[in-house]
Design a protein around this motif. Structure first.
Motif, short mmCIF file in Angstrom:
data_model
loop_
_atom_site.label_atom_id
_atom_site.label_comp_id
_atom_site.label_asym_id
_atom_site.label_seq_id
_atom_site.Cartn_x
_atom_site.Cartn_y
_atom_site.Cartn_z
N ILE A 138 39.12 51.91 5.39
CA ILE A 138 37.79 51.60 4.88
C ILE A 138 37.85 51.31 3.38
N ARG A 139 38.58 52.14 2.64
CA ARG A 139 38.68 51.94 1.19
C ARG A 139 39.37 50.62 0.85
N LEU A 140 40.35 50.23 1.65
CA LEU A 140 41.02 48.95 1.40
C LEU A 140 40.09 47.78 1.73
N ILE A 141 39.25 47.94 2.76
CA ILE A 141 38.27 46.89 3.08
C ILE A 141 37.28 46.76 1.93
N VAL A 142 36.82 47.88 1.40
CA VAL A 142 35.86 47.86 0.29
C VAL A 142 36.45 47.16 -0.93
N GLN A 143 37.75 47.29 -1.13
CA GLN A 143 38.38 46.60 -2.25
C GLN A 143 38.22 45.08 -2.16
N CYS A 144 37.99 44.58 -0.94
CA CYS A 144 37.83 43.14 -0.74
C CYS A 144 36.41 42.67 -0.98
N TYR A 145 35.50 43.60 -1.31
CA TYR A 145 34.12 43.21 -1.60
C TYR A 145 34.08 42.60 -3.00
N MET A 146 34.39 41.34 -3.10
CA MET A 146 34.52 40.70 -4.40
C MET A 146 33.18 40.47 -5.10
N VAL A 201 31.35 42.94 -5.92
CA VAL A 201 31.24 44.09 -6.80
C VAL A 201 32.54 44.21 -7.58
N ARG A 202 32.52 44.99 -8.65
CA ARG A 202 33.68 45.07 -9.54
C ARG A 202 34.68 46.11 -9.03
N THR A 203 35.49 45.73 -8.06
CA THR A 203 36.53 46.59 -7.52
C THR A 203 37.83 46.36 -8.29
N ASP A 204 38.85 47.14 -7.94
CA ASP A 204 40.16 46.96 -8.57
C ASP A 204 40.68 45.54 -8.34
N LEU A 205 40.52 45.05 -7.11
CA LEU A 205 40.99 43.69 -6.81
C LEU A 205 40.21 42.66 -7.60
N TYR A 206 38.91 42.91 -7.80
CA TYR A 206 38.12 41.96 -8.59
C TYR A 206 38.69 41.84 -10.00
N TYR A 207 38.97 42.98 -10.64
CA TYR A 207 39.48 42.92 -12.01
C TYR A 207 40.84 42.23 -12.07
N ALA A 208 41.68 42.42 -11.02
CA ALA A 208 42.97 41.73 -11.00
C ALA A 208 42.78 40.22 -10.88
N VAL A 209 41.86 39.80 -10.00
CA VAL A 209 41.59 38.38 -9.83
C VAL A 209 40.97 37.80 -11.10
N ALA A 210 40.03 38.54 -11.71
CA ALA A 210 39.40 38.08 -12.94
C ALA A 210 40.44 37.91 -14.05
N THR A 211 41.41 38.81 -14.09
CA THR A 211 42.48 38.70 -15.08
C THR A 211 43.33 37.46 -14.83
#
Length: 432
Positions: free
Chosen positions: A280-288, A290-300
């Protein structure tokens, strides 16, 4: 993650006499296009300023007076700067001391920050580098590859939504899984802290909120002082920890099914439920959206100044064009390269929305229906095959109040705080 101070021309300088130098406290800086990030890593205070503002700060730090800094600015940019509001913003964050100040440094800036055990202040950079060394990363990769191979050979190893449906001893399973999941969340955040320490940046754990949901989070503002290639590991360390941890649990589950390491039934149930909480937590990371860890990596990686806001404006314009509306948001000032990045991220934003809808439909709703039925049967006094009891009801109520109630309080407090800051500084852009 940082405050951004806009630069507006101003001429009167009352608190900063033109012929007087300004005390500038030690700071780090990094230029990035037309903006710059300055920071005091000891106090963990960071500020995003226009690139012209960094020039002014550097001139003042070199010992030039306010008047000399203004003259250099005019020579370089051919316009008159308004230094006083800019210096007021820096003084508020503790980067400069006005000549008229009664003390040379605020108490908070003059003292070293208190060491916090949970923030790993006791771990040196060298220790962090050893703990996250290349050999350790190789072992982690082997664990993940092993778990992936096991799941491919036996897909039933990956638990589904039904793993969170406890048919007896609900309160015991609920609290056990919840406590272990919270431990995993804390370790997720500590992974960010340790990875940041590995590259020489201080970070701190804190309790925050995503809207009305209370969450744990890590303030890693200092990574924006690093080159882009050095930020990714710190930004993704928590996700990598979740992947490795869930992989380890899958391997343990396989060992049990293979009767190599037999486990008691309650342990097996908790293990499957815990694995699914990681899913579930890994799925939530794909909620682009909102500002998730993956979002900040993609934004970078895309290197856009305001990726989320610009993408939402772009998508809103698409909807308005479909509706043949003439009220479009002007994005003509965005550079061509950034516009391509925005279009690319727009796809990820939409995919994240669909992922959220899918998880709602296939995870949240079925669980709500299952436990809602248990609650209705309990209060209706009818047959309740699962044996739902008062301890089960109290556990549900306590957890709902703890996480949602606490999140609502923090959400309202953050809204009031932002409103108050906007009222005090209407000319500043606050970026969270």
């Amino acid at each position: 993650m940082s405050h951004s101070a806009t630069e507006t021309p101003v001429s009167a300088m009352t608190r900063y006499p033109p012929d007087t130098p300004v005390e500038v406290r030690p700071y780090l800086s990094r230029r990035d296009g037309d903006t710059a990030v300055i920071g005091d890593d000891q106090r963990q205070v960071y500020l995003s300023v226009p690139i012209e503002g960094l020039d002014i700060l550097e001139w003042l730090a070199a010992g030039h007076t306010v008047e000399e800094a203004a003259r250099r600015y005019e020579e370089k940019y051919h316009e008159t700067p308004d230094i006083e509001p800019f210096l007021d913003a820096l003084a508020e964050e503790g980067f400069v001391v006005p000549p008229t100040a009664t003390v040379t440094a605020p108490e908070a800036a003059s003292k070293r920050p208190r060491r916090r055990v949970w923030n790993l202040d006791w771990v040196s950079q060298e220790t962090a580098q050893r703990l996250l060394s290349a050999p350790v990363m190789v072992v982690c990769a082997l664990i993940v590859l092993t778990a992936a191979a096991l799941v491919v050979s036996d897909p039933s190893l990956m638990p589904g939504e039904s793993s969170l449906r406890f048919h007896d001893h609900f309160w015991a399973y609920l609290w056990t899984v919840m406590i272990l999941a919270l431990v995993g969340v804390v370790l997720h955040e500590l992974a960010h802290v340790l990875a940041a320490r590995r590259v020489g940046v201080r970070a701190r754990m804190e309790i925050g909120n995503q809207l009305y949901i209370m969450v744990a989070q890590t303030d890693m503002s200092g990574v924006w002082l690093l080159p882009r290639r050095k930020r990714y590991f710190a930004l993704l360390a928590g996700v990598l920890f979740d992947i490795v941890s869930s992989s380890l649990l899958i391997i343990v589950l396989w060992l049990d099914r293979s009767e190599i390491v037999p486990l008691p039934e309650p342990v097996r149930i908790v293990l499957a439920a815990l694995i699914f909480t990681y899913v579930i937590r890994l799925i939530v990371q794909c909620y682009m959206f909102v500002r998730t860890d993956l979002y900040y990596a993609v934004a970078t990686a895309l290197n856009c100044k305001s990726l989320m806001a610009d993408t939402e404006a772009y998508l809103l314009n698409l909807v308005r064009r479909v509706r043949r509306s003439r009220r479009l948001i002007d994005q003509s000032g965005i550079k061509r390269r950034e516009m391509w990045s925005i279009r690319l991220f727009a796809v990820l934003w939409v995919v994240g929305r669909f992922a959220a809808i899918a998880s709602l439909a296939f995870i949240t709703v079925p669980l709500l229906i299952f436990y809602g039925g248990q609650v209705v049967a309990f209060f209706a006094g009818g047959s309740n095959e699962s044996g739902f009891t008062w301890p089960d009801m109290l556990s549900l109520a306590v957890l709902f109040i703890l996480f949602n109630g606490g999140g609502i309080v923090m959400w309202v407090r953050s809204l009031l705080r932002t409103r108050r800051r906007r009222r005090l500084h209407p000319d500043r852009v606050l970026v969270s």
